[in-house]
Design a protein around this motif. Structure first.
Motif, PDB file in Angstrom:
ATOM      1  N   SER A  96       0.824  -1.204   0.000  1.00 24.26           N
ATOM      2  CA  SER A  96       0.000   0.000   0.000  1.00 24.26           C
ATOM      3  C   SER A  96       0.857   1.252   0.000  1.00 24.26           C
ATOM      4  O   SER A  96       1.993   1.247   0.490  1.00 24.26           O
ATOM      5  CB  SER A  96      -0.892   0.033   1.250  1.00 24.26           C
ATOM      6  OG  SER A  96      -1.896  -0.940   1.150  1.00 24.26           O
ATOM      7  N   ASN A  97       0.270   2.329  -0.532  1.00 21.82           N
ATOM      8  CA  ASN A  97       0.925   3.626  -0.459  1.00 21.82           C
ATOM      9  C   ASN A  97       0.939   4.077   1.005  1.00 21.82           C
ATOM     10  O   ASN A  97      -0.089   3.997   1.689  1.00 21.82           O
ATOM     11  CB  ASN A  97       0.149   4.624  -1.330  1.00 21.82           C
ATOM     12  CG  ASN A  97       0.828   5.967  -1.386  1.00 21.82           C
ATOM     13  OD1 ASN A  97       0.899   6.685  -0.393  1.00 21.82           O
ATOM     14  ND2 ASN A  97       1.327   6.301  -2.547  1.00 21.82           N
ATOM     15  N   TYR A  98       2.096   4.572   1.474  1.00 20.26           N
ATOM     16  CA  TYR A  98       2.211   4.870   2.910  1.00 20.26           C
ATOM     17  C   TYR A  98       1.248   5.969   3.367  1.00 20.26           C
ATOM     18  O   TYR A  98       0.795   5.982   4.508  1.00 20.26           O
ATOM     19  CB  TYR A  98       3.672   5.221   3.262  1.00 20.26           C
ATOM     20  CG  TYR A  98       4.083   6.634   2.954  1.00 20.26           C
ATOM     21  CD1 TYR A  98       4.013   7.631   3.916  1.00 20.26           C
ATOM     22  CD2 TYR A  98       4.540   6.975   1.687  1.00 20.26           C
ATOM     23  CE1 TYR A  98       4.389   8.933   3.627  1.00 20.26           C
ATOM     24  CE2 TYR A  98       4.908   8.270   1.387  1.00 20.26           C
ATOM     25  CZ  TYR A  98       4.834   9.243   2.358  1.00 20.26           C
ATOM     26  OH  TYR A  98       5.196  10.528   2.065  1.00 20.26           O
ATOM     27  N   GLN A  99       0.909   6.892   2.416  1.00 19.83           N
ATOM     28  CA  GLN A  99      -0.021   7.961   2.818  1.00 19.83           C
ATOM     29  C   GLN A  99      -1.419   7.395   3.055  1.00 19.83           C
ATOM     30  O   GLN A  99      -2.137   7.837   3.953  1.00 19.83           O
ATOM     31  CB  GLN A  99      -0.051   9.058   1.754  1.00 19.83           C
ATOM     32  CG  GLN A  99       1.203   9.924   1.844  1.00 19.83           C
ATOM     33  CD  GLN A  99       1.497  10.673   0.560  1.00 19.83           C
ATOM     34  OE1 GLN A  99       1.101  10.251  -0.514  1.00 19.83           O
ATOM     35  NE2 GLN A  99       2.207  11.776   0.675  1.00 19.83           N
ATOM     36  N   ASP A 100      -1.790   6.403   2.249  1.00 18.80           N
ATOM     37  CA  ASP A 100      -3.071   5.716   2.485  1.00 18.80           C
ATOM     38  C   ASP A 100      -3.047   5.030   3.855  1.00 18.80           C
ATOM     39  O   ASP A 100      -4.047   5.017   4.571  1.00 18.80           O
ATOM     40  CB  ASP A 100      -3.316   4.644   1.409  1.00 18.80           C
ATOM     41  CG  ASP A 100      -3.699   5.252   0.063  1.00 18.80           C
ATOM     42  OD1 ASP A 100      -4.180   6.397   0.052  1.00 18.80           O
ATOM     43  OD2 ASP A 100      -3.511   4.576  -0.967  1.00 18.80           O
ATOM     44  N   SER A 101      -1.911   4.469   4.206  1.00 20.78           N
ATOM     45  CA  SER A 101      -1.816   3.745   5.486  1.00 20.78           C
ATOM     46  C   SER A 101      -1.954   4.695   6.669  1.00 20.78           C
ATOM     47  O   SER A 101      -2.597   4.361   7.672  1.00 20.78           O
ATOM     48  CB  SER A 101      -0.492   2.976   5.566  1.00 20.78           C
ATOM     49  OG  SER A 101      -0.441   2.052   4.507  1.00 20.78           O
ATOM     50  N   ILE A 102      -1.373   5.884   6.537  1.00 21.76           N
ATOM     51  CA  ILE A 102      -1.503   6.878   7.618  1.00 21.76           C
ATOM     52  C   ILE A 102      -2.981   7.260   7.770  1.00 21.76           C
ATOM     53  O   ILE A 102      -3.532   7.311   8.874  1.00 21.76           O
ATOM     54  CB  ILE A 102      -0.636   8.120   7.312  1.00 21.76           C
ATOM     55  CG1 ILE A 102       0.851   7.745   7.364  1.00 21.76           C
ATOM     56  CG2 ILE A 102      -0.945   9.257   8.278  1.00 21.76           C
ATOM     57  CD1 ILE A 102       1.801   8.831   6.880  1.00 21.76           C
ATOM     58  N   ARG A 103      -3.629   7.496   6.621  1.00 24.03           N
ATOM     59  CA  ARG A 103      -5.062   7.870   6.636  1.00 24.03           C
ATOM     60  C   ARG A 103      -5.900   6.744   7.263  1.00 24.03           C
ATOM     61  O   ARG A 103      -6.769   6.997   8.109  1.00 24.03           O
ATOM     62  CB  ARG A 103      -5.516   8.130   5.183  1.00 24.03           C
ATOM     63  CG  ARG A 103      -7.011   8.228   4.994  1.00 24.03           C
ATOM     64  CD  ARG A 103      -7.407   8.544   3.557  1.00 24.03           C
ATOM     65  NE  ARG A 103      -6.974   7.581   2.548  1.00 24.03           N
ATOM     66  CZ  ARG A 103      -7.560   6.415   2.317  1.00 24.03           C
ATOM     67  NH1 ARG A 103      -8.593   6.038   3.040  1.00 24.03           N
ATOM     68  NH2 ARG A 103      -7.114   5.591   1.376  1.00 24.03           N
ATOM     69  N   ARG A 104      -5.626   5.514   6.861  1.00 26.13           N
ATOM     70  CA  ARG A 104      -6.431   4.383   7.369  1.00 26.13           C
ATOM     71  C   ARG A 104      -6.201   4.184   8.873  1.00 26.13           C
ATOM     72  O   ARG A 104      -7.146   3.882   9.617  1.00 26.13           O
ATOM     73  CB  ARG A 104      -6.075   3.103   6.594  1.00 26.13           C
ATOM     74  CG  ARG A 104      -6.557   3.148   5.156  1.00 26.13           C
ATOM     75  CD  ARG A 104      -5.979   2.040   4.311  1.00 26.13           C
ATOM     76  NE  ARG A 104      -6.356   2.203   2.908  1.00 26.13           N
ATOM     77  CZ  ARG A 104      -5.596   1.869   1.865  1.00 26.13           C
ATOM     78  NH1 ARG A 104      -4.389   1.342   2.047  1.00 26.13           N
ATOM     79  NH2 ARG A 104      -6.013   2.043   0.640  1.00 26.13           N
ATOM     80  N   ALA A 105      -4.961   4.347   9.306  1.00 31.07           N
ATOM     81  CA  ALA A 105      -4.663   4.166  10.737  1.00 31.07           C
ATOM     82  C   ALA A 105      -5.441   5.181  11.570  1.00 31.07           C
ATOM     83  O   ALA A 105      -6.002   4.850  12.629  1.00 31.07           O
ATOM     84  CB  ALA A 105      -3.160   4.299  10.982  1.00 31.07           C
TER      85      ALA A 105
END
Ligand SMILES: O=C(CO)[C@H](O)[C@H](O)COP(=O)(O)O
Length: 301
Positions: A96-105
């Motif tokens: 996954s794109n890390y920015q998506d991961s920050i948003r999801r977290a």
């Protein structure tokens, strides 16, 4: 530990199998019936819905996603989270794109759900060799899933680590894959040079085998190149067309955003794009310009 593995493709099925062999109870689910069937035949406990996977676990529940990066992750989370409760943990082990991961977290934290982004490297060899795991998220949450990470890694105390807060796991994996592009490109160019020097009569697989032992450029990518060259020295039947899955593009975009010169990674990405051009407009216009300004001959198609 008990865990649900969502996504039983090449990576997910092998990871589920390694966890199962390591003594964990793995409940597998994949939306594809074929993938579910293959996993069941391989001896895994398989259920036929996300809800059933969650229901099969004791609380707090741990759900590992190995689904394609992008929208599929958001869709899966949308279907999954209504079945979860405070304290449950979701791990995204895909690219996954890390920015998506920050948003999801952040989104999951609002419901008191733990979210871990785990960059996973090891490919189809991970089942036997173990996976290199780059983990991002709250330290206390990562600690809870450490037994799983120890089993998936090549050794209990090596090949995995919490590298930082949410997003850090996938950021690290993005950079890892950018490096992968550059290394692959360098090997491919070097072997192409040797292949062209016909009067030397080089056996490329033999050279690669020599380099594998003690040389400065030995690596796993070289090991794999050696195997490929032994099997198929002239690479017959392989089209000169190189795909990419996005991580190289993200790495280059990040390098530009951070003002970090990354010429090798950038050019290796561009070379992949170039590999897909069988009738390059760029090259035809170059030839046309030479003809216009210098009367240089055009090679006709
Ligand atoms: O993560 C990986 C290896 O580390 C994957 O194999 C990756 O998807 C390959 O990337 P690409 O398709 O862009 O070459």
């Amino acid at each position: 530990m008990d865990i649900a593995m969502i996504g039983l493709g090449r990576m997910g099925a092998n990871m589920a199998q390694r966890l199962h062999r390591g003594g964990h109870r793995v409940v597998g689910y994949d939306p594809g019936e074929g993938a579910r069937q293959r996993a069941a035949e391989a001896g895994l406990e398989v259920v036929d819905s996300l809800a059933a996977a969650v229901a099969a676990l004791p609380v707090p529940r741990v759900v590992w996603l190995m689904v394609p990066a992008g929208e599929t992750v958001d869709q899966t989370l949308g279907q999954l989270t209504p079945h979860l409760a405070e304290g449950d943990i979701v791990i995204d082990g895909g690219n996954s794109n890390y920015q998506d991961s920050i948003r999801r977290a952040k989104a999951l934290a609002e419901d008191d759900l733990g979210y871990v982004d785990c960059g996973t490297s090891g490919g189809v060899w991970g089942l036997q060799e173990g996976y290199s795991l780059m983990v991002g998220g709250e330290a206390s949450v990562v600690e809870q899933i450490a037994p799983l990470l120890r089993t998936l890694a090549p050794a209990e105390d090596r090949g995995w680590g919490r590298v930082g807060p949410s997003g850090a796991g996938h950021f690290t994996k993005m950079v890892h894959n950018g490096i992968e592009y550059g290394m692959m490109q360098a090997y491919a160019e070097g072997f192409a040079l040797m292949e062209r020097k016909q009067e030397m009569e080089l056996d490329l697989a033999q050279v690669a085998e020599v380099w594998r032992h003690g040389s400065v450029v030995r690596s796993w990518l070289l090991d794999l190149s050696t195997e490929a060259l032994k099997r198929n020295p002239s690479l017959d039947g392989i089209a000169p067309y190189v795909e990419d899955s996005g991580e190289g593009r993200w790495t280059v975009a990040e390098a530009i955003a951070l003002d970090v010169p990354a010429p090798v990674i950038t050019l290796s990405l561009l070379e992949r794009l170039r590999s897909r051009e069988s009738n390059s407009f760029t090259d035809r216009l170059l030839s046309a310009m030479r003809n216009e300004f210098g009367g240089h001959a055009i090679k006709k198609s």
